[in-house]
Design an enzyme around this catalytic site. Structure first.
Site, mmCIF file in Angstrom:
data_model
loop_
_atom_site.group_PDB
_atom_site.id
_atom_site.type_symbol
_atom_site.label_atom_id
_atom_site.label_comp_id
_atom_site.label_asym_id
_atom_site.label_seq_id
_atom_site.Cartn_x
_atom_site.Cartn_y
_atom_site.Cartn_z
ATOM 1 N N THR A 156 0.895 -1.133 0.000
ATOM 2 C CA THR A 156 0.000 0.000 0.000
ATOM 3 C C THR A 156 0.941 1.191 0.000
ATOM 4 O O THR A 156 2.127 1.021 0.271
ATOM 5 C CB THR A 156 -0.816 -0.070 1.323
ATOM 6 O OG1 THR A 156 -1.688 -1.184 1.254
ATOM 7 C CG2 THR A 156 -1.615 1.171 1.618
ATOM 8 N N ARG A 184 -13.820 -7.136 -2.386
ATOM 9 C CA ARG A 184 -13.103 -7.125 -1.094
ATOM 10 C C ARG A 184 -12.618 -5.706 -0.781
ATOM 11 O O ARG A 184 -12.071 -5.009 -1.637
ATOM 12 C CB ARG A 184 -11.928 -8.094 -1.167
ATOM 13 C CG ARG A 184 -11.065 -8.149 0.096
ATOM 14 C CD ARG A 184 -9.844 -7.266 -0.006
ATOM 15 N NE ARG A 184 -8.914 -7.455 1.113
ATOM 16 C CZ ARG A 184 -7.897 -6.660 1.376
ATOM 17 N NH1 ARG A 184 -7.648 -5.635 0.583
ATOM 18 N NH2 ARG A 184 -7.105 -6.887 2.389
ATOM 19 N N GLY A 186 -10.215 -3.538 1.976
ATOM 20 C CA GLY A 186 -9.192 -3.712 3.004
ATOM 21 C C GLY A 186 -9.264 -2.642 4.084
ATOM 22 O O GLY A 186 -10.284 -1.969 4.274
ATOM 23 N N THR A 206 0.163 -0.390 6.415
ATOM 24 C CA THR A 206 0.334 -1.249 5.246
ATOM 25 C C THR A 206 0.478 -2.681 5.730
ATOM 26 O O THR A 206 0.998 -2.914 6.818
ATOM 27 C CB THR A 206 1.575 -0.822 4.423
ATOM 28 O OG1 THR A 206 1.923 -1.880 3.523
ATOM 29 C CG2 THR A 206 2.791 -0.518 5.290
ATOM 30 N N GLY A 207 0.000 -3.621 4.946
ATOM 31 C CA GLY A 207 0.063 -5.023 5.364
ATOM 32 C C GLY A 207 -1.288 -5.680 5.141
ATOM 33 O O GLY A 207 -2.132 -5.149 4.415
ATOM 34 N N LEU A 208 -1.486 -6.813 5.776
ATOM 35 C CA LEU A 208 -2.706 -7.577 5.533
ATOM 36 C C LEU A 208 -3.920 -6.888 6.161
ATOM 37 O O LEU A 208 -4.083 -6.848 7.384
ATOM 38 C CB LEU A 208 -2.551 -8.992 6.111
ATOM 39 C CG LEU A 208 -3.741 -9.906 5.821
ATOM 40 C CD1 LEU A 208 -3.905 -10.161 4.331
ATOM 41 C CD2 LEU A 208 -3.601 -11.226 6.581
ATOM 42 N N GLY A 209 -4.777 -6.366 5.293
ATOM 43 C CA GLY A 209 -5.917 -5.585 5.750
ATOM 44 C C GLY A 209 -6.831 -6.327 6.701
ATOM 45 O O GLY A 209 -7.340 -5.757 7.676
#
Ligand code: GLY
Length: 285
Positions: A156, A184, A186, A206-209
């Site tokens: 992101t 989807r 996030g 930033t990273g896995l939503g």
């Protein structure tokens, strides 16, 4: 009006990065941070600066936002973005958005319009048409390396700014995660999750939503500031919480109301660039 010392921090996404593309990504972050700094140098607002920085990253196909966004399960780009004004808690966001070159710009228009906070998918496009916002072809957002699923595509982009008037703004933009289901959404467009600002500070994640949303990472990090710890420690503590509760990987950047900068990641890389009042430019990954 306060007389704050401006500060800018930009990230280009957390995740593994090959050595040969790291320099280019850092240069991309630097160009974005300088775009924000130029606005601040002309006494521009934190909001304008954060938006400008994220537009630079959206236009750079190296990053997973705007042009170069990752593809979903049916080969389409669907983007999320949000911008937040820490002073008045105004926020605008777009989600699962197609056909718009710079989602952060449309998110700003949602915020300025003021009727709603988040517009998704077709509704966001209808709003864009209503206000005469330019559209692009879906194909123009897809770059060849993304078609081939470049292994490094992740993350992101985001920017946090403190301006000379003491106002904080945050902007975050993303193509989301590779191979996601259509529709989807996030963490990035969700206030308090991937994007958050108030009068204590601002944060872009930033990273896995799916994990970031569960621990409300952005607001959690800002709440740690209230315990009197500095932004680096607040970023680390919130990330430890994310890891303990979800086992996920992420990163975040922060600026507090005193202009102190912080960032943390539990991934191998997260390119960042920050500029402070003495105009010193720092890069880290
Ligand atoms: N953090 C970006 C996403 O999961 O969509």
């Amino acid at each position: 009006m306060t007389n704050a010392k401006p500060a800018v921090i930009v990230h280009g996404g957390a995740g593994p990065i090959r050595d040969d593309s790291l320099r280019e990504r850092l240069e991309g972050c630097k160009a974005a941070a300088l775009a924000a700094w130029d606005i601040l140098a002309q006494n521009g607002s934190a909001l304008d600066a954060a938006e400008a920085a994220v537009m630079v990253l959206e236009d750079n196909p190296l990053f997973n936002a705007g042009t170069g966004s990752t593809l979903n399960q049916i080969g389409n780009v669907e983007m999320d973005a949000a911008i937040m004004d820490g002073d008045l808690l105004r926020v605008g966001a777009v989600a699962a958005l197609q056909r718009i070159k710079n989602p952060i710009k449309l998110a700003r228009r949602v915020m300025e319009d003021g009727r709603h906070v988040i517009l998704g998918s077709e509704g966001a496009l209808m709003f864009a048409r209503e206000i005469g916002f330019p559209e692009c072809s879906p194909e123009s957002l897809i770059v060849e390396h993304e078609r081939k699923r470049w292994a490094e595509k992740h993350g992101t982009v985001g920017c946090v700014v403190l301006d000379a008037n003491g106002k904080i703004a945050v902007a975050t933009s993303t193509g989301g995660i590779f191979n996601k289901l259509p529709g989807r959404i996030g963490d990035s467009p969700l206030p308090g999750c991937g994007t958050y600002a108030d009068d204590r500070g601002g944060v872009s994640c930033t990273g896995l939503g799916e994990a970031i949303i569960r621990v409300v990472l952005g607001k959690t990090a800002i709440d740690f500031l209230a315990e009197g710890i500095d932004p680096n420690a607040a970023a680390r503590k919130s990330l430890e919480l994310l890891e303990a509760k979800t086992g996920a990987q992420a990163g975040l950047i922060m600026i507090d109301c005193h202009g102190r900068i912080g960032y943390a990641r539990n991934t191998t890389h997260m390119p960042v660039c920050f500029i402070k009042d003495n105009q010193s430019i720092a890069l880290d990954s």
